[in-house]
Write a protein that holds these residues in place. Sequence first.
Motif, PDB file in Angstrom:
ATOM      1  N   VAL A  18      73.148  97.587  -6.387  1.00 16.27           N
ATOM      2  CA  VAL A  18      73.052  98.822  -5.617  1.00 16.27           C
ATOM      3  C   VAL A  18      74.429  99.012  -4.997  1.00 16.27           C
ATOM      4  O   VAL A  18      74.890  98.177  -4.207  1.00 16.27           O
ATOM      5  CB  VAL A  18      71.959  98.747  -4.533  1.00 16.27           C
ATOM      6  CG1 VAL A  18      71.976 100.010  -3.690  1.00 16.27           C
ATOM      7  CG2 VAL A  18      70.590  98.529  -5.157  1.00 16.27           C
ATOM      8  N   TRP A  19      75.092 100.075  -5.382  1.00 20.10           N
ATOM      9  CA  TRP A  19      76.470 100.332  -4.969  1.00 20.10           C
ATOM     10  C   TRP A  19      76.529 100.931  -3.568  1.00 20.10           C
ATOM     11  O   TRP A  19      75.701 101.767  -3.211  1.00 20.10           O
ATOM     12  CB  TRP A  19      77.130 101.292  -5.951  1.00 20.10           C
ATOM     13  CG  TRP A  19      77.319 100.720  -7.321  1.00 20.10           C
ATOM     14  CD1 TRP A  19      76.363 100.567  -8.285  1.00 20.10           C
ATOM     15  CD2 TRP A  19      78.522 100.205  -7.866  1.00 20.10           C
ATOM     16  NE1 TRP A  19      76.899  99.994  -9.407  1.00 20.10           N
ATOM     17  CE2 TRP A  19      78.233  99.762  -9.181  1.00 20.10           C
ATOM     18  CE3 TRP A  19      79.815 100.089  -7.389  1.00 20.10           C
ATOM     19  CZ2 TRP A  19      79.196  99.205 -10.012  1.00 20.10           C
ATOM     20  CZ3 TRP A  19      80.782  99.540  -8.218  1.00 20.10           C
ATOM     21  CH2 TRP A  19      80.467  99.096  -9.504  1.00 20.10           C
ATOM     22  N   THR A  66      75.797 105.677  -2.268  1.00 29.68           N
ATOM     23  CA  THR A  66      74.460 105.424  -1.719  1.00 29.68           C
ATOM     24  C   THR A  66      74.398 105.939  -0.284  1.00 29.68           C
ATOM     25  O   THR A  66      75.204 105.533   0.553  1.00 29.68           O
ATOM     26  CB  THR A  66      74.123 103.915  -1.769  1.00 29.68           C
ATOM     27  OG1 THR A  66      74.053 103.506  -3.142  1.00 29.68           O
ATOM     28  CG2 THR A  66      72.799 103.620  -1.087  1.00 29.68           C
ATOM     29  N   THR A  67      73.440 106.836  -0.029  1.00 30.51           N
ATOM     30  CA  THR A  67      73.249 107.351   1.325  1.00 30.51           C
ATOM     31  C   THR A  67      71.900 106.933   1.915  1.00 30.51           C
ATOM     32  O   THR A  67      71.713 107.014   3.122  1.00 30.51           O
ATOM     33  CB  THR A  67      73.359 108.888   1.360  1.00 30.51           C
ATOM     34  OG1 THR A  67      72.327 109.456   0.547  1.00 30.51           O
ATOM     35  CG2 THR A  67      74.725 109.360   0.861  1.00 30.51           C
ATOM     36  N   ALA A  68      70.961 106.540   1.071  1.00 27.35           N
ATOM     37  CA  ALA A  68      69.661 106.063   1.565  1.00 27.35           C
ATOM     38  C   ALA A  68      69.894 104.772   2.353  1.00 27.35           C
ATOM     39  O   ALA A  68      70.800 103.992   2.040  1.00 27.35           O
ATOM     40  CB  ALA A  68      68.711 105.811   0.403  1.00 27.35           C
ATOM     41  N   VAL A  70      70.879 106.847  -4.141  1.00 31.95           N
ATOM     42  CA  VAL A  70      71.180 105.441  -4.388  1.00 31.95           C
ATOM     43  C   VAL A  70      71.903 105.372  -5.731  1.00 31.95           C
ATOM     44  O   VAL A  70      71.484 105.982  -6.710  1.00 31.95           O
ATOM     45  CB  VAL A  70      69.911 104.558  -4.340  1.00 31.95           C
ATOM     46  CG1 VAL A  70      68.919 104.929  -5.413  1.00 31.95           C
ATOM     47  CG2 VAL A  70      70.254 103.098  -4.449  1.00 31.95           C
ATOM     48  N   ARG A  71      73.036 104.698  -5.734  1.00 31.67           N
ATOM     49  CA  ARG A  71      73.816 104.507  -6.955  1.00 31.67           C
ATOM     50  C   ARG A  71      73.545 103.093  -7.432  1.00 31.67           C
ATOM     51  O   ARG A  71      73.729 102.129  -6.667  1.00 31.67           O
ATOM     52  CB  ARG A  71      75.305 104.706  -6.690  1.00 31.67           C
ATOM     53  CG  ARG A  71      76.150 104.613  -7.944  1.00 31.67           C
ATOM     54  CD  ARG A  71      77.592 104.929  -7.615  1.00 31.67           C
ATOM     55  NE  ARG A  71      78.404 104.877  -8.804  1.00 31.67           N
ATOM     56  CZ  ARG A  71      79.631 104.391  -8.858  1.00 31.67           C
ATOM     57  NH1 ARG A  71      80.212 103.933  -7.748  1.00 31.67           N
ATOM     58  NH2 ARG A  71      80.306 104.380  -9.985  1.00 31.67           N
ATOM     59  N   VAL A  72      73.089 102.958  -8.673  1.00 32.09           N
ATOM     60  CA  VAL A  72      72.668 101.652  -9.187  1.00 32.09           C
ATOM     61  C   VAL A  72      73.235 101.384 -10.572  1.00 32.09           C
ATOM     62  O   VAL A  72      73.557 102.306 -11.314  1.00 32.09           O
ATOM     63  CB  VAL A  72      71.125 101.560  -9.252  1.00 32.09           C
ATOM     64  CG1 VAL A  72      70.499 101.669  -7.880  1.00 32.09           C
ATOM     65  CG2 VAL A  72      70.533 102.597 -10.192  1.00 32.09           C
TER      66      VAL A  72
END
Length: 87
Positions: free
Chosen positions: A73-74, A78-80, A45-47
Motif C-alpha cells: 500500500v503506497w 493514498t488518502t484513505a 488507496v494506491r496498491v
Amino acid sequence: MADAFLYNTSGLESPASNAAAITPSDSVDLANVPRALYALTDGTVRVTMRGGGSPVTVQMIAGVPLPFRVTRVWATGTTATGIVGVW
C-alpha cells in the motif's frame, strides 16, 4: 475458548482470522498478503497487486471491504486512513 471450526480448512471466502493495521509506504512491502483491505475513512488507496504489474489507485469507502490481495500500500497516492488488512 472453543472453536467449532478449528478443523475446517480456510478458503478465500472464509472469514478472516487475522488483521493488522497497515502503514502506507513507498518502499516497504507488507509482511502478510491480505485477502481484503478496510479503511476508517473514504479516500483513495494506491496498491501493488499480488500478481504484480504497475501500482493502481482505487477508491475506498469507509468500512467497505476492498477484496484485493496486495503486496504494498503506497503512501504516495493514498488518502484513505485507518487502513487494515485482513487474512
